[in-house]
Design a protein around this motif. Structure first.
Motif, PDB file in Angstrom:
ATOM      1  N   GLU A 195      24.074  -3.638 -37.065  1.00 55.99           N
ATOM      2  CA  GLU A 195      23.127  -3.532 -38.180  1.00 55.99           C
ATOM      3  C   GLU A 195      23.787  -2.851 -39.379  1.00 55.99           C
ATOM      4  OE1 GLU A 195      19.631  -4.260 -40.159  1.00 55.99           O
ATOM      5  OE2 GLU A 195      20.289  -5.019 -38.219  1.00 55.99           O
ATOM      6  N   ALA A 196      24.555  -1.810 -39.122  1.00 56.80           N
ATOM      7  CA  ALA A 196      25.259  -1.127 -40.214  1.00 56.80           C
ATOM      8  C   ALA A 196      26.294  -2.052 -40.853  1.00 56.80           C
ATOM      9  CB  ALA A 196      25.928   0.148 -39.700  1.00 56.80           C
ATOM     10  N   VAL A 197      27.046  -2.773 -40.034  1.00 54.94           N
ATOM     11  CA  VAL A 197      28.066  -3.698 -40.549  1.00 54.94           C
ATOM     12  C   VAL A 197      27.410  -4.803 -41.371  1.00 54.94           C
ATOM     13  CG1 VAL A 197      29.756  -5.451 -39.867  1.00 54.94           C
ATOM     14  CG2 VAL A 197      29.759  -3.211 -38.751  1.00 54.94           C
ATOM     15  N   ARG A 198      26.337  -5.366 -40.865  1.00 55.63           N
ATOM     16  CA  ARG A 198      25.663  -6.480 -41.548  1.00 55.63           C
ATOM     17  C   ARG A 198      25.102  -6.059 -42.901  1.00 55.63           C
ATOM     18  NH1 ARG A 198      20.103  -9.218 -40.534  1.00 55.63           N
ATOM     19  NH2 ARG A 198      20.391 -11.157 -41.655  1.00 55.63           N
ATOM     20  N   ASP A 241      24.774  -3.707 -49.031  1.00 52.50           N
ATOM     21  CA  ASP A 241      23.652  -4.506 -49.509  1.00 52.50           C
ATOM     22  C   ASP A 241      22.418  -4.202 -48.651  1.00 52.50           C
ATOM     23  OD1 ASP A 241      22.170  -6.383 -50.931  1.00 52.50           O
ATOM     24  OD2 ASP A 241      22.777  -8.033 -49.630  1.00 52.50           O
ATOM     25  N   TRP A 242      22.039  -2.927 -48.641  1.00 52.51           N
ATOM     26  CA  TRP A 242      20.918  -2.502 -47.823  1.00 52.51           C
ATOM     27  C   TRP A 242      19.621  -3.040 -48.411  1.00 52.51           C
ATOM     28  CZ3 TRP A 242      21.518  -0.170 -43.186  1.00 52.51           C
ATOM     29  CH2 TRP A 242      22.793   0.317 -42.896  1.00 52.51           C
ATOM     30  N   GLN A 243      18.801  -3.598 -47.542  1.00 57.43           N
ATOM     31  CA  GLN A 243      17.501  -4.111 -47.960  1.00 57.43           C
ATOM     32  C   GLN A 243      16.534  -2.938 -48.143  1.00 57.43           C
ATOM     33  OE1 GLN A 243      16.234  -6.704 -44.813  1.00 57.43           O
ATOM     34  NE2 GLN A 243      18.012  -8.017 -44.965  1.00 57.43           N
ATOM     35  N   TRP A 244      15.296  -3.275 -48.480  1.00 57.27           N
ATOM     36  CA  TRP A 244      14.258  -2.263 -48.564  1.00 57.27           C
ATOM     37  C   TRP A 244      14.166  -1.571 -47.208  1.00 57.27           C
ATOM     38  CZ3 TRP A 244       8.410  -3.008 -48.075  1.00 57.27           C
ATOM     39  CH2 TRP A 244       7.734  -1.897 -48.606  1.00 57.27           C
ATOM     40  N   TRP A 245      14.014  -0.258 -47.174  1.00 58.95           N
ATOM     41  CA  TRP A 245      14.164   0.544 -45.965  1.00 58.95           C
ATOM     42  C   TRP A 245      13.330   0.086 -44.764  1.00 58.95           C
ATOM     43  CZ3 TRP A 245      10.231   3.305 -43.786  1.00 58.95           C
ATOM     44  CH2 TRP A 245       9.103   3.561 -44.586  1.00 58.95           C
ATOM     45  N   PRO A 246      12.073  -0.418 -44.916  1.00 57.43           N
ATOM     46  CA  PRO A 246      11.352  -0.820 -43.701  1.00 57.43           C
ATOM     47  C   PRO A 246      12.029  -1.948 -42.933  1.00 57.43           C
ATOM     48  CG  PRO A 246       9.815  -0.608 -45.536  1.00 57.43           C
ATOM     49  CD  PRO A 246      11.203  -0.522 -46.104  1.00 57.43           C
ATOM     50  N   PHE A 247      12.873  -2.732 -43.623  1.00 57.62           N
ATOM     51  CA  PHE A 247      13.510  -3.869 -42.965  1.00 57.62           C
ATOM     52  C   PHE A 247      14.741  -3.483 -42.157  1.00 57.62           C
ATOM     53  CE2 PHE A 247      11.441  -6.202 -46.606  1.00 57.62           C
ATOM     54  CZ  PHE A 247      10.395  -6.669 -45.828  1.00 57.62           C
ATOM     55  N   TRP A 248      15.279  -2.283 -42.366  1.00 60.42           N
ATOM     56  CA  TRP A 248      16.408  -1.876 -41.530  1.00 60.42           C
ATOM     57  C   TRP A 248      16.077  -0.676 -40.653  1.00 60.42           C
ATOM     58  CZ3 TRP A 248      18.124   3.009 -42.535  1.00 60.42           C
ATOM     59  CH2 TRP A 248      17.953   3.515 -43.829  1.00 60.42           C
ATOM     60  N   VAL A 249      15.103   0.145 -41.038  1.00 57.28           N
ATOM     61  CA  VAL A 249      14.718   1.290 -40.208  1.00 57.28           C
ATOM     62  C   VAL A 249      14.187   0.812 -38.854  1.00 57.28           C
ATOM     63  CG1 VAL A 249      13.036   3.171 -40.002  1.00 57.28           C
ATOM     64  CG2 VAL A 249      14.373   2.921 -42.086  1.00 57.28           C
ATOM     65  N   VAL A 250      13.496  -0.312 -38.854  1.00 59.41           N
ATOM     66  CA  VAL A 250      12.929  -0.849 -37.620  1.00 59.41           C
ATOM     67  C   VAL A 250      14.025  -1.080 -36.563  1.00 59.41           C
ATOM     68  CG1 VAL A 250      13.003  -3.279 -38.316  1.00 59.41           C
ATOM     69  CG2 VAL A 250      11.270  -2.517 -36.730  1.00 59.41           C
ATOM     70  N   ASP A 251      15.198  -1.496 -37.013  1.00 58.81           N
ATOM     71  CA  ASP A 251      16.310  -1.706 -36.076  1.00 58.81           C
ATOM     72  C   ASP A 251      16.755  -0.391 -35.448  1.00 58.81           C
ATOM     73  OD1 ASP A 251      16.703  -4.574 -36.374  1.00 58.81           O
ATOM     74  OD2 ASP A 251      17.310  -4.091 -38.414  1.00 58.81           O
ATOM     75  N   TYR A 252      16.757   0.671 -36.228  1.00 59.15           N
ATOM     76  CA  TYR A 252      17.184   1.960 -35.691  1.00 59.15           C
ATOM     77  C   TYR A 252      16.104   2.607 -34.826  1.00 59.15           C
ATOM     78  CZ  TYR A 252      21.354   1.239 -38.284  1.00 59.15           C
ATOM     79  OH  TYR A 252      22.525   0.700 -38.738  1.00 59.15           O
ATOM     80  N   ILE A 253      14.844   2.237 -35.039  1.00 58.58           N
ATOM     81  CA  ILE A 253      13.787   2.661 -34.115  1.00 58.58           C
ATOM     82  C   ILE A 253      14.054   2.002 -32.756  1.00 58.58           C
ATOM     83  CG2 ILE A 253      11.326   2.489 -33.563  1.00 58.58           C
ATOM     84  CD1 ILE A 253      10.816   2.704 -36.622  1.00 58.58           C
TER      85      ILE A 253
END
Length: 122
Positions: free
Chosen positions: A20-23, A27-39
């Motif tokens: 997820e970090a590499v992808r 170009d980080w998307q809006w936070w709810p779209f990547w925080v879910v992966d770390y949950i």
């Protein structure tokens, strides 16, 4: 089956965190779209560790269930986009959809293994 599910959760969770970090790097998307992966990563790794220590297995099943739902949405969202675009879709997007589909399959397997639980004693 719990032990297999727990180790799979730990490896899958740590791998997911790195991928997820590499992808998203640069170009980080809006936070709810990547925080879910770390949950999902947290639930899987913590759940796996707790299950291996024979304390509690609910966190493991919760982690797999959360990750499974997350990958369901991701896979079918990408699949829909591929089907809409048809021949115009890039090879990169096709590969990404296939990879997400495989990862979705792993989450289903992990969830099933965690639901089967430990063999009955005696």
């Amino acid at each position: 089956m719990i032990k297999t599910s727990a180790w799979l959760a730990i490896v899958f969770g740590l791998t997911l965190g790195v991928l997820e970090a590499v992808r998203n790097w640069g170009d980080w998307q809006w936070w709810p779209f990547w925080v879910v992966d770390y949950i999902a990563v947290t639930l899987l790794v913590v759940g796996g560790l707790l299950a291996l220590r024979r304390r509690v297995e609910r966190w493991l099943t919760a982690g797999w269930g959360f990750a499974c739902a997350m990958f369901w949405m991701s896979f079918f969202g990408h699949y829909r986009d591929v089907m809409k675009a048809g021949a115009e879709i890039s090879a990169r997007e096709q590969r990404l959809t296939l990879i997400i589909g495989v990862l979705f399959g792993v989450t289903v397997l992990g969830l099933l293994l965690s639901l089967l639980g430990r063999p009955k004693q005696g």
